[in-house]
Design a protein around this motif. Sequence first.
Motif, mmCIF file in Angstrom:
data_model
loop_
_atom_site.group_PDB
_atom_site.id
_atom_site.type_symbol
_atom_site.label_atom_id
_atom_site.label_comp_id
_atom_site.label_asym_id
_atom_site.label_seq_id
_atom_site.Cartn_x
_atom_site.Cartn_y
_atom_site.Cartn_z
ATOM 1 N N ARG A 149 -2.093 -10.137 -15.326
ATOM 2 C CA ARG A 149 -1.589 -10.214 -13.946
ATOM 3 C C ARG A 149 -2.746 -10.288 -12.954
ATOM 4 N NH1 ARG A 149 3.678 -8.525 -12.515
ATOM 5 N NH2 ARG A 149 4.991 -7.740 -14.207
ATOM 6 N N ARG A 150 -2.483 -10.887 -11.797
ATOM 7 C CA ARG A 150 -3.447 -10.889 -10.696
ATOM 8 C C ARG A 150 -3.048 -9.765 -9.741
ATOM 9 N NH1 ARG A 150 -7.543 -13.767 -8.576
ATOM 10 N NH2 ARG A 150 -7.762 -13.858 -6.301
ATOM 11 N N LEU A 151 -3.790 -8.648 -9.810
ATOM 12 C CA LEU A 151 -3.369 -7.419 -9.162
ATOM 13 C C LEU A 151 -4.319 -6.979 -8.054
ATOM 14 C CD1 LEU A 151 -2.505 -5.303 -12.338
ATOM 15 C CD2 LEU A 151 -0.862 -6.369 -10.788
ATOM 16 N N THR A 152 -3.775 -6.226 -7.114
ATOM 17 C CA THR A 152 -4.556 -5.369 -6.226
ATOM 18 C C THR A 152 -3.881 -4.001 -6.200
ATOM 19 O OG1 THR A 152 -3.318 -5.972 -4.239
ATOM 20 C CG2 THR A 152 -5.300 -7.253 -4.721
ATOM 21 N N ARG A 153 -4.664 -2.999 -5.833
ATOM 22 C CA ARG A 153 -4.109 -1.660 -5.634
ATOM 23 C C ARG A 153 -4.261 -1.351 -4.145
ATOM 24 N NH1 ARG A 153 -3.583 -0.618 -11.080
ATOM 25 N NH2 ARG A 153 -5.370 -1.241 -12.360
ATOM 26 N N CYS A 154 -3.185 -0.894 -3.533
ATOM 27 C CA CYS A 154 -3.128 -0.859 -2.070
ATOM 28 C C CYS A 154 -3.013 0.559 -1.541
ATOM 29 C CB CYS A 154 -1.937 -1.684 -1.583
ATOM 30 S SG CYS A 154 -2.000 -3.409 -2.128
ATOM 31 N N LEU A 155 -3.931 0.908 -0.655
ATOM 32 C CA LEU A 155 -3.879 2.139 0.124
ATOM 33 C C LEU A 155 -3.561 1.766 1.565
ATOM 34 C CD1 LEU A 155 -7.017 3.945 -1.344
ATOM 35 C CD2 LEU A 155 -4.620 4.325 -1.959
ATOM 36 N N VAL A 174 -0.412 8.145 -1.837
ATOM 37 C CA VAL A 174 0.410 7.066 -2.364
ATOM 38 C C VAL A 174 -0.435 5.809 -2.510
ATOM 39 C CG1 VAL A 174 1.206 6.419 -0.051
ATOM 40 C CG2 VAL A 174 2.541 5.728 -2.067
ATOM 41 N N VAL A 175 -0.219 5.097 -3.607
ATOM 42 C CA VAL A 175 -0.883 3.818 -3.843
ATOM 43 C C VAL A 175 0.118 2.877 -4.507
ATOM 44 C CG1 VAL A 175 -1.822 4.645 -6.063
ATOM 45 C CG2 VAL A 175 -2.831 2.648 -4.959
ATOM 46 N N ALA A 176 0.063 1.611 -4.105
ATOM 47 C CA ALA A 176 0.957 0.598 -4.687
ATOM 48 C C ALA A 176 0.138 -0.397 -5.492
ATOM 49 C CB ALA A 176 1.720 -0.126 -3.585
ATOM 50 N N TYR A 177 0.616 -0.732 -6.695
ATOM 51 C CA TYR A 177 0.006 -1.759 -7.522
ATOM 52 C C TYR A 177 0.816 -3.044 -7.312
ATOM 53 C CZ TYR A 177 -1.977 2.307 -10.023
ATOM 54 O OH TYR A 177 -2.615 3.479 -10.357
ATOM 55 N N VAL A 178 0.162 -4.084 -6.828
ATOM 56 C CA VAL A 178 0.858 -5.295 -6.401
ATOM 57 C C VAL A 178 0.372 -6.508 -7.180
ATOM 58 C CG1 VAL A 178 1.259 -6.851 -4.455
ATOM 59 C CG2 VAL A 178 1.251 -4.379 -4.085
ATOM 60 N N ASP A 179 1.315 -7.317 -7.674
ATOM 61 C CA ASP A 179 1.006 -8.599 -8.301
ATOM 62 C C ASP A 179 1.005 -9.666 -7.205
ATOM 63 O OD1 ASP A 179 1.230 -11.191 -9.585
ATOM 64 O OD2 ASP A 179 1.721 -10.125 -11.432
ATOM 65 N N LEU A 180 -0.139 -10.288 -6.967
ATOM 66 C CA LEU A 180 -0.291 -11.238 -5.871
ATOM 67 C C LEU A 180 0.383 -12.574 -6.152
ATOM 68 C CD1 LEU A 180 -4.029 -10.445 -5.147
ATOM 69 C CD2 LEU A 180 -2.132 -9.994 -3.586
ATOM 70 N N ASN A 181 0.558 -12.913 -7.401
ATOM 71 C CA ASN A 181 1.171 -14.205 -7.744
ATOM 72 C C ASN A 181 2.692 -14.120 -7.804
ATOM 73 O OD1 ASN A 181 -1.292 -15.486 -7.830
ATOM 74 N ND2 ASN A 181 -1.541 -15.280 -10.044
ATOM 75 N N THR A 182 3.214 -13.093 -8.494
ATOM 76 C CA THR A 182 4.670 -12.947 -8.575
ATOM 77 C C THR A 182 5.234 -12.262 -7.332
ATOM 78 O OG1 THR A 182 4.536 -10.800 -9.707
ATOM 79 C CG2 THR A 182 4.554 -12.797 -11.077
ATOM 80 N N ARG A 183 4.351 -11.717 -6.511
ATOM 81 C CA ARG A 183 4.726 -11.058 -5.250
ATOM 82 C C ARG A 183 5.702 -9.919 -5.489
ATOM 83 N NH1 ARG A 183 3.952 -14.752 -0.026
ATOM 84 N NH2 ARG A 183 2.243 -16.025 -0.807
ATOM 85 N N GLU A 184 5.297 -9.010 -6.348
ATOM 86 C CA GLU A 184 6.129 -7.843 -6.620
ATOM 87 C C GLU A 184 5.259 -6.594 -6.722
ATOM 88 O OE1 GLU A 184 7.839 -7.679 -10.619
ATOM 89 O OE2 GLU A 184 6.493 -9.324 -11.197
#
Length: 658
Positions: A149-155, A174-184
Motif C-alpha cells: 500500500r501507499r501509506l501515510t500516518r497522520c497526526l 490519535v493517529v490515522a493510517y491512510v492509503d493515498l491511492n485507495t483513499r481509505e
Amino acid sequence: MTHPLDRLTAEEYESNREVVVAAGLVTPTTRFPVVQLAEPPKADVLSWKAGDPVERRVKTVLLDRADNSVTEVLVDLGSRRVVGTRAVDVATEGQPPIMLEEFGIVEKILWAHAGWNAAMTRRGITEHRRVRISALSAGSFDLPGETGRRLTRCLAFLQLNDDDNVWAHPIDGVVAYVDLNTREVVELVEDGRDYDLPREPQDFHLPQTERTTQRPIRITQPEGPSFSVDGDVVEWEGWRFRIGYNLVEGLVLHQIGFRDPGRPERVRPVVYRASIAEMVVPYGDPSPVRFWQNYFDAGEYSLSREGNSLALGCDCLGEIRYFDGVIHDDDGHARTIGNAICLHEEDAGLLWKHTDGYNGSASTRRQRRLVVSFFITVGNYDYGFYWYLYLDGTIELECKATGVVFVGAYPKDVARGTYPWGNEIAPGICAPFHQHLFSARLDMQVDGDVNTVDELEVQRVPMGPENPYGNGFTRRSTRLRTELDGVREADNRVQRVWAIGNPASLNALGEPVRYVLHPEGQPTLLADDASSIARRAAFTTKHLWVTAHSDAERYPAGEYVNQSVGGTGIDTWVRQDRPIDGADVVLWHTFGLTHFPRPEDWPIMPVDTTGFVLKPDGFFDRNPALDTPDPAPGRRAHGAAATTTAPAGGEACCHSEG
C-alpha cells in the motif's frame, strides 16, 4: 547544452513530459513523483572534451494511482524517444517519495471517515476547517495489511485562527493510517491516555515589540565580488567547480578542483561530486501513536521539493549571485524556485597572524570563504546547507537546523519532568527526543581517480627505552583495503580522521598528496540494532562507509526509501567487499545532531549546526594562501618602522575576531 552535467532546464522538463505522454505511458491517474537528469557515467564525463556531443537523458518515475504501479522511464531528449522502462516492485523495493498534492488528499479522506470525526468530537473539536493534518511518512513495521500500500500516518494540530502557529496545538492520542491511492483509512489508533489540548498562542512570526538597541551592520563590496560565474561553473581564488541541483538531493557540487599555482592552466581535482544523499530524523518516543516517527527527508520527501526562495538581507548578506532551482510538479511540468541557491563570499576571521620578536615583523592576513547554500522546509523543520571553500584549500559543509520543534501534548498522568521520551518545553507541550542524521556522499578524486584511504589516530607510547621520559606520543596509520574495512566509527578520544590520498601524485616531500576528512564524532543512530529504522537507515549506524565507485550507487538507503524494508542500500553494497586500496572511491560520511529539546527551542528553534571538514594534508607543497594581500596595505612589514597610515575607514593594525 554545453556540458553533460548542466542542470535540467524548464524546456527540458517539458520536452521530457511530452515524450513520456507521446509514448502512451501517462493516464489520467498517473503522477510524476521524480524527474531528474540521468547523469552520464563518471568515466564518460571525465573523458568528455569541450565541443564533444552532449547526450541528455532524463529519468522519470511514474506512479499510477489506479493500480499502485510504479514505472521507471528513461528518455533521450536528443532523439525525443523512450529508451528504457522498468517496473518497480513497491512491495520489495519501496514507494516513490511523497508528493505535494498528497498533503491535501489526506484531509478529504479523514473528514469523510466516521471514526476520525468521532475522535475529534471526543477531543472537543467541532470546527473541521481549523484542524491541520500532518501527513507523515509511514515507514515499514511489518504491520498486517500494509504491504504494497501507499501509506501515510497522520497526526493533527489545531489552528486557532488564520495567523496562528499551528504546531503549538497538537491534538494528541490519535493517529490515522491512510492509503493515498485507495483513499481509505486503513486503521485508526488511539492510545487511551488523557491529554489536554494546548491552546495558548505561540506566535513567533507575527509583529513583535522589537528591541531598539541594534545598530546596522552593512556588508559591501564596492568593486564587486571576487568570484566569476559562467553558466553553472564558478571560479574563486583558485577554486573551480560546477553547480548542480536536483529534486532529491537539492544542491550538488560537481568537479571541485583547485587551480595549480605553478601551472594555472591545470585544475587539480579534489572531489568529483559532493552532495547530501540522504538525511533521516528518527524520533525516540515508543508510544502507540508515535513509535513509527522517523523521516527520510531526501528519500521520502525530496530535499528540494520545498526549497526556499532566498532573500537578500535575510538569508544572504553581501554581493550575492543567485541561481534559480528548476524542478517539477506532480504532473511532470517544470516548476522554478526563484533564488534557490545563494553564492557569495564572506570574511571568515583570521587566516594567520604572527608578531616576531627577532626580525620585528608583524604579519596578519584575513581568511575568506566562498559560500554556496540552499535552504529547505520539511513540514515543521527548516534546514540550511552551506558549502564553504576557503583560501587555504579547506572544504567545509555546515548544516543548519531551525524551524519549529515537532511536539505533542504532555500526558496528564505523568508527573512533570519524568516523561522518559521527551521534554516539556512549554506548559503542556512535550517535544520527543530525536536525531537529525545526514549522509554526505563524497565521490573523491584527489589529484586523480586512483585513491587510498588511511585511518589516522593518535597513539600513546609507554615509557621505555625509546621514550625514557614518557613524554612521547605518535600517530598510527591503518590502510583501509576493502569495503568491509571501510565501515568505520569516529573516536574523538584518539582524534580519529580519514586521509584520502593519491599514491601516484607526490608532493615536494615525496609523499602522496591527500585530503583528510575530520568528523565531528557525535552519536550515530541511537535506536536498537534490531529496530526497523536501523534496518532501513543502516548508513546511520556508522560514521564512515567507503565504497568502490559505482554509478548505480547514489543513495545510501536505496533509491526507493519511502516504506522500504531495508536491504537495498549501503549495508548491502559493502558485502561485495570490493577493493578500495588504490581505487576510485566514494566516502559516505554520517554526521548529525542528537536533540533533547529545551524551552529555549520554543516556539521557534535557534539555529543548531553540524557538519564536517575536508582539509588538505600535503596536497599543497606549502601554505597555498601566502599571496593573500595584507588587509592594511598602508602598513610596512616591520613593526618597528611601521607607518601610521591606515586604509580609508580602517586602522593601521588589524584587531578583530579570530
